[in-house]
Design a protein around this motif. Structure first.
Motif, mmCIF file in Angstrom:
data_model
loop_
_atom_site.group_PDB
_atom_site.id
_atom_site.type_symbol
_atom_site.label_atom_id
_atom_site.label_comp_id
_atom_site.label_asym_id
_atom_site.label_seq_id
_atom_site.Cartn_x
_atom_site.Cartn_y
_atom_site.Cartn_z
ATOM 1 N N GLY A 1 0.818 -1.090 0.018
ATOM 2 C CA GLY A 1 0.050 -0.017 -0.173
ATOM 3 C C GLY A 1 0.798 1.149 -0.043
ATOM 4 N N MET A 2 2.175 1.256 -0.244
ATOM 5 C CA MET A 2 2.863 2.388 -0.201
ATOM 6 C C MET A 2 2.975 2.988 -1.569
ATOM 7 S SD MET A 2 4.435 2.375 2.973
ATOM 8 C CE MET A 2 6.083 3.166 2.887
ATOM 9 N N GLU A 3 2.402 2.504 -2.685
ATOM 10 C CA GLU A 3 2.621 3.328 -3.954
ATOM 11 C C GLU A 3 1.689 4.351 -4.201
ATOM 12 O OE1 GLU A 3 1.575 0.244 -3.190
ATOM 13 O OE2 GLU A 3 -0.294 -0.445 -4.449
ATOM 14 N N GLN A 4 2.062 5.173 -4.888
ATOM 15 C CA GLN A 4 0.912 6.154 -5.383
ATOM 16 C C GLN A 4 -0.236 5.834 -6.131
ATOM 17 O OE1 GLN A 4 4.237 6.488 -5.968
ATOM 18 N NE2 GLN A 4 5.035 8.514 -5.809
ATOM 19 N N LYS A 5 -1.313 6.211 -5.909
ATOM 20 C CA LYS A 5 -2.666 5.714 -6.539
ATOM 21 C C LYS A 5 -2.825 6.188 -7.886
ATOM 22 C CE LYS A 5 -3.463 3.560 -2.476
ATOM 23 N NZ LYS A 5 -2.118 3.182 -2.384
ATOM 24 N N TYR A 6 -1.883 6.083 -8.713
ATOM 25 C CA TYR A 6 -2.539 6.702 -10.095
ATOM 26 C C TYR A 6 -1.614 5.614 -11.066
ATOM 27 C CZ TYR A 6 2.502 8.844 -10.059
ATOM 28 O OH TYR A 6 3.771 8.985 -10.001
ATOM 29 N N GLY A 7 -1.998 5.860 -12.626
ATOM 30 C CA GLY A 7 -1.336 5.157 -13.593
ATOM 31 C C GLY A 7 -1.497 3.421 -13.185
ATOM 32 N N GLY A 8 -2.364 3.058 -12.335
ATOM 33 C CA GLY A 8 -2.648 1.720 -12.314
ATOM 34 C C GLY A 8 -1.549 0.994 -11.422
ATOM 35 N N LEU A 9 -0.655 1.795 -10.926
ATOM 36 C CA LEU A 9 0.502 1.139 -10.021
ATOM 37 C C LEU A 9 -0.077 0.538 -8.738
ATOM 38 C CD1 LEU A 9 3.008 4.202 -10.335
ATOM 39 C CD2 LEU A 9 3.185 2.003 -11.513
ATOM 40 N N ASP A 10 -1.460 0.843 -8.316
ATOM 41 C CA ASP A 10 -2.005 0.545 -7.384
ATOM 42 C C ASP A 10 -2.667 -0.960 -7.539
ATOM 43 O OD1 ASP A 10 -3.531 2.042 -8.743
ATOM 44 O OD2 ASP A 10 -4.812 2.327 -6.808
#
Lengths: 757, 257
Positions: free
Chosen positions: A177-186
């Motif tokens: 859950g540490m990733e940014q919530k954009y570009g489908g990275l999450d």
């Protein structure tokens, strides 16, 4: 335009086809511009171009289409829902382009990139829309096709394949859950429910593990293909940071990778670029992780690895480094054209020797050529400003310049002296005017020692400047030289002090003692308990120390000097008395006492300690005076009474300091305690007065009787205070109250009541 | 909409379009320095003059320009201050000083290139830059994604590479990040600008060759490695460029947007 057409005959020959393709490209370009300006058209336009860019379209259109799809699926302007719509719509075309048996590398590269963007979106779609199996089948087909062409493809396509694999791993491993919530990275394995009809999380995770191994293969093989290694390293960061299951695997692989392997091969310009790139990219990746996650269990190893890497690199590029250092040195010695050093070229001023003729003393010391400055009379400035300017100047002045100035002035004086001596031999020495004669010039010159520190030179100059007379030409040359040549200087005798002036000076001196108090710090509370009986009176340079000094100056400095008549100190005293009118005189000690009194009363609640200390000093000094039988004045009783009078008028029921004050001062007397009776007139302070007395009765046996007498007097005089006073008297002087009340019939009580009311 | 575009088509524009598709291919560049004032803007201008699509950024926390002394720099915020306002402010402060140290000259150049200094870390890669039509080098940059990033200082390269690692490469698009060490003064920036254009020309030539050659050839799953393509040729091109510009040490990596 025409030239363009003729210069590309192939395009001209294929005219019929080219026109339509070019036309279409132009239309497509305009459509792309439109969606960039208005993202709401994305859905319509992407779906609209799909038929034009399909696998059967001309190469130029396929290239354009593949790049447009990659761009559209990656664009950050679209929300996830819009992305899902587009993604599901393009999968078929994407699959068709990828399946082309002999597809162009640029088309493939863009298609794989588009698939990388599409993969997490398609996965999210199927998680929420498990009925729509068709899209997932297409995505799976695309995936297997990409993984199949990965190994044999041209490098640009392989780069995209690496990135595609990275997105698959990212989407199919558990996230922290540490990733940014954009570009489908999450989008991660966390989103897939265990009972999903189509997706099996365990199978997906196993696939991800396999793909990660395949990605890391390039590092495990210690490949020197910088392009592939860089591309791999530069997309591993987010996996390491946000997919904990991959972190150890990745870090262990990277830490076993040797980016400097190429260094053994011959150094061509290209290998230099490659080595530097491999080393720097590896180092950036690791330091990036160290910075983001310093608590990583592997951070110690990472640190070591990075340091070793930097050392090895330094060795490999040592030669180059040395060359550069030399070049830099050369540049430095020639000077940077943009940043020239000012110090080096600072002109050292010269001091012109004086011409013949009369000179003012100021003229002798004038170094500036500026006429305006020469005319300036420094005496106009206030002394404190001059002092400030001088100190600042001296602090910042270059020593060399000062030396130069001093020696310049010395040369001038020497020449003047020589001229003066010659003139004196010829002429009669003139009368010396003490006021205008230069101060100690002769001695100055003779005594001059080159070893003197500049500071002393400075002082000499300043002294001379201070004593310089107002600028007016001196007597004619003969006089001037004579004055310079001769004249031992005697200080003018001091003014005789009359009593008034002496008193004023005493007061000024006393006042100055109190100036530092406002700026001195309170003594640290920490060291107080340690002091005890061994403390030194004034060794800590804080406010307490200064106050000790002040109180002792007040009590002891002039004790015995300005004391009573006769006694051992009479020799000095009588001399003073001859000068000063005793009646008008306020001694230094008394001035300080006066100020100390004011100082304490300004804030007596907090300064009661100072009062106690002062009274202790007074008492001690009185004892000394008594012992010497000098007959000097005794101050303790006076000061104590005055202080008590001073603060009793401000006292309130809460001021327990009174009790403390009475307990701590060295001697109590009847008159002093008698002051407390005044407090009993006010019902609010009755208790304070009586409690203080009770404390004395209990804790200071020597004064018990006096204190009890005071309580008894209070009982007699103040009816309001009787209940409390009676309580104490009953305990400490049994029988008193009874004896008084027995006698009450006789008429004393009415008198008392009269007093009390 | 398609009908409207269709009407616009003519033989002349079609040939022009064909021209652009084949030989008019231009790599898209991005120049980066600390304050987006001197070195990156010199590069921006030179690349724009050479008809390359180009944008530029600074990686510093603030825009810092020299002031009257070394301890009193003029400091401005990225993205919020225009070159023109900085120009006018410095001109009002001390026209002689800032003309003499070349700042006004530099700002005067910058304000006709684009509106103001932009910060790399605040840049959203892939956001369409359709509002920047008046910027020099904006043509071709509408999608807001460059192919090559050229930084002008090692620590800017570090900042860019680290920032790209941090962003997590959501766009899946490769980018070559190249550093060229250029000293931060007007003279070296000018030399660096020429070097940047030289590098851009060399890289663009390689890219153009790839598009022409590979276009004609077919992809053979086994033997495609025989023909070097653009990405592979970047280190080689950079190595050759380095031989021509030995005074400007360079670093390169392939990263992802």
């Amino acid at each position: 335009m025409a030239a363009d057409a003729t210069s590309t005959p192939s395009a001209a020959s294929n005219n019929a086809a080219a026109i339509s393709v070019a036309e279409q490209l132009e239309q497509l370009g305009a459509a792309r511009k439109l969606v960039l300006e208005t993202p709401t058209y994305y859905d319509r336009i992407v779906k609209g171009v799909l038929p034009i860019i399909g696998p059967t379209a001309p190469l130029a259109l396929r290239r354009w289409g593949a790049e447009f799809l990659a761009e559209s699926l990656a664009t950050p302007v679209l929300a996830m829902r819009d992305k899902e719509n587009i993604t599901v719509a393009v999968l078929d075309t994407l699959r068709g382009l990828l399946d082309g048996a002999a597809e162009d590398a640029i088309v493939l590269k863009a298609c794989v990139a588009a698939a990388a963007s599409a993969y997490p979106v398609a996965l999210r779609w199927i998680i929420h829309n498990s009925y729509h199996t068709e899209s997932w089948e297409q995505m799976s087909a695309i995936k297997s096709r990409i993984l199949r062409i990965w190994d044999g493809a041209p490098t640009p396509v392989r780069l995209s394949c690496i990135k595609f694999a990275q997105r698959v791993v990212l989407a199919q491993t558990a996230s922290n859950g540490m990733e940014q919530k954009y570009g489908g990275l999450d989008i991660s394995l966390n989103m897939i429910p265990a009972n999903h009809p189509i997706l099996d999380p365990r199978q997906l995770e196993a696939e991800a593990t396999g793909l990660l191994d395949r990605m890391l293969g390039v590092l495990q093989d210690n490949s020197s293909d910088a392009l592939l290694v860089d591309a791999t390293l530069n997309c591993l960061s987010i996996l390491t940071r946000t997919r904990p299951n991959t972190s150890n695997r990745i870090l262990n692989t990277v830490l076993n990778f040797n980016p400097l392997k190429l260094a053994n091969s011959p150094m061509t310009p290209k290998t230099k670029v490659l080595i530097r790139s491999l080393e720097k990219t590896t180092r950036m990746f690791l330091t990036h992780l160290l910075r983001r996650d310093p608590n990583n269990p592997l951070s110690g190893r990472i640190q070591q690895y990075v340091e070793r890497l930097m050392r090895s690199r330094a060795e490999i590029f040592d030669e180059a480094g040395r060359k550069r250092a030399l070049a830099d040195q050369a540049a430095a010695s020639y000077g940077d054209a943009k940043r020239q050093k000012v110090e080096a070229s600072a002109p050292l001023f010269s001091i012109p020797p004086l011409g013949p003729g009369p000179h003012t003393l100021a003229g002798v010391f004038t170094l500036t050529d500026n006429l305006g400055l020469q005319a300036f009379d420094v005496a106009q400035l206030p002394a404190n400003l001059t002092a400030m300017v001088s100190v600042r100047t001296l602090a910042s002045l270059d020593e060399k310049i000062l030396d130069l100035a001093v020696s310049g002035i010395r040369d001038r004086l020497t020449s003047l002296y020589a001229a003066g001596a010659a003139a004196a031999a010829a002429a009669q020495p003139a009368v010396i005017n003490a006021a205008t004669a230069p101060l100690g010039v002769e001695e100055e010159d003779d005594d001059y020692e080159p070893d003197l520190t500049p500071a002393e030179d400075t002082e000499q100059i300043l002294n001379k400047l201070d004593n310089a007379p107002p600028e007016e030409p001196m007597e004619p040359a003969v006089d001037a030289s004579a004055a310079l040549a001769l004249g031992p200087f005697t200080l003018p005798p001091p003014l005789t002090l009359d009593a008034e002036v002496a008193t004023k000076l005493c007061q000024t001196a006393a006042a100055r003692l109190f100036w530092p108090l406002s700026t001195l710090k309170e003594s640290g509370a920490v060291r107080k308990p340690k002091a005890g009986i061994n403390r030194l009176a004034a060794s800590s340079y804080d406010r307490d120390s200064w106050l000790t000094l002040v109180t002792r100056l007040a009590t002891r400095s002039t004790a015995g000097l300005d004391g009573g008549d006769g006694g051992p100190g009479s020799g000095i005293k009588s001399e003073q008395e001859a000068v000063l009118d005793r009646a008008a005189r306020v001694s230094l000690g008394d001035s300080i006492r006066e100020m100390l009194f004011t100082y304490i009363l300004e804030d007596w609640r907090r300064r009661i300690e100072i009062a106690v200390a002062w009274l202790c000093e007074e008492w001690y000094n009185d004892q000394l005076t008594k012992r010497n039988n000098s007959g000097g004045e005794l101050h303790y009783e006076k000061c104590a009474l005055r202080l008590v009078d001073g603060f009793l008028s401000y006292i309130t029921a809460q001021d327990k300091v009174l009790t403390r004050f009475l307990a701590e001062i060295p001697e109590l007397s009847r008159p002093l305690l008698g002051k407390l009776k005044g407090l009993c007139a006010d019902p609010t302070t009755v208790q304070l007065a009586l409690t203080s007395l009770l404390y004395l009765v209990m804790m200071r046996p020597p004064v018990r009787e006096i204190a009890l007498d005071t309580v008894a007097e209070i009982w007699t005089e103040h009816e309001d205070a009787r209940p409390l006073a009676a309580k104490y008297l009953v305990k400490w002087r049994p029988g008193f109250v009874e004896s008084q009340t027995q006698g009450s019939g006789s008429g004393a009580p009415p008198a008392n009541t009269a007093i009390a009311t | 909409m398609e009908a409207a575009n269709g009407n616009a088509g003519s033989a002349a524009t079609a040939q022009n379009g064909q021209q652009e598709a084949e030989s008019g291919f231009r790599l898209k560049f991005c120049t980066v320095c600390a304050s987006n004032q001197n070195r990156s803007m010199e590069g921006h201008l030179r690349l724009a003059q050479a008809n390359y699509p180009v944008i530029s950024f600074g990686t510093g926390s603030l825009v810092r320009l020299p002031g009257p002394t070394i301890t009193q720099p003029n400091v401005y915020k990225f993205n919020e201050t225009s070159y023109d306002s900085i120009y006018r402010e410095l001109e009002a402060k001390d026209p002689r000083l800032y003309r003499a140290n070349g700042l006004l000259n530099m700002l005067g150049r910058n304000r006709v290139i684009k509106w103001g200094p932009e910060r790399w870390q605040d840049w959203q890669v892939g956001m369409p830059r359709v509002k920047h039509e008046t910027d020099q080098g904006s043509v071709g940059m509408e999608a807001g994604v460059p192919d090559i990033v050229i930084t002008c200082e090692e620590r800017c390269w570090d900042a860019v590479v680290d920032d790209l690692l941090n962003r997590g490469s959501p766009l899946n698009r490769p980018v070559h990040v190249i550093n060229i060490d250029i000293k931060d003064n007007h003279q070296d920036a000018s030399i660096g600008g020429r070097a940047i254009v030289d590098l851009a020309d060399s890289l663009n030539k390689a890219a153009l060759e790839e598009r022409e050659k590979v276009g004609a050839a077919v992809f053979d799953a086994g033997g495609a490695a025989s023909r070097a393509n653009f990405d592979e040729r970047v280190p080689e091109v950079l190595g050759e460029w380095q031989e021509r510009w030995p005074g400007l040490p360079s670093t390169w990596t392939l990263s992802w947007f």
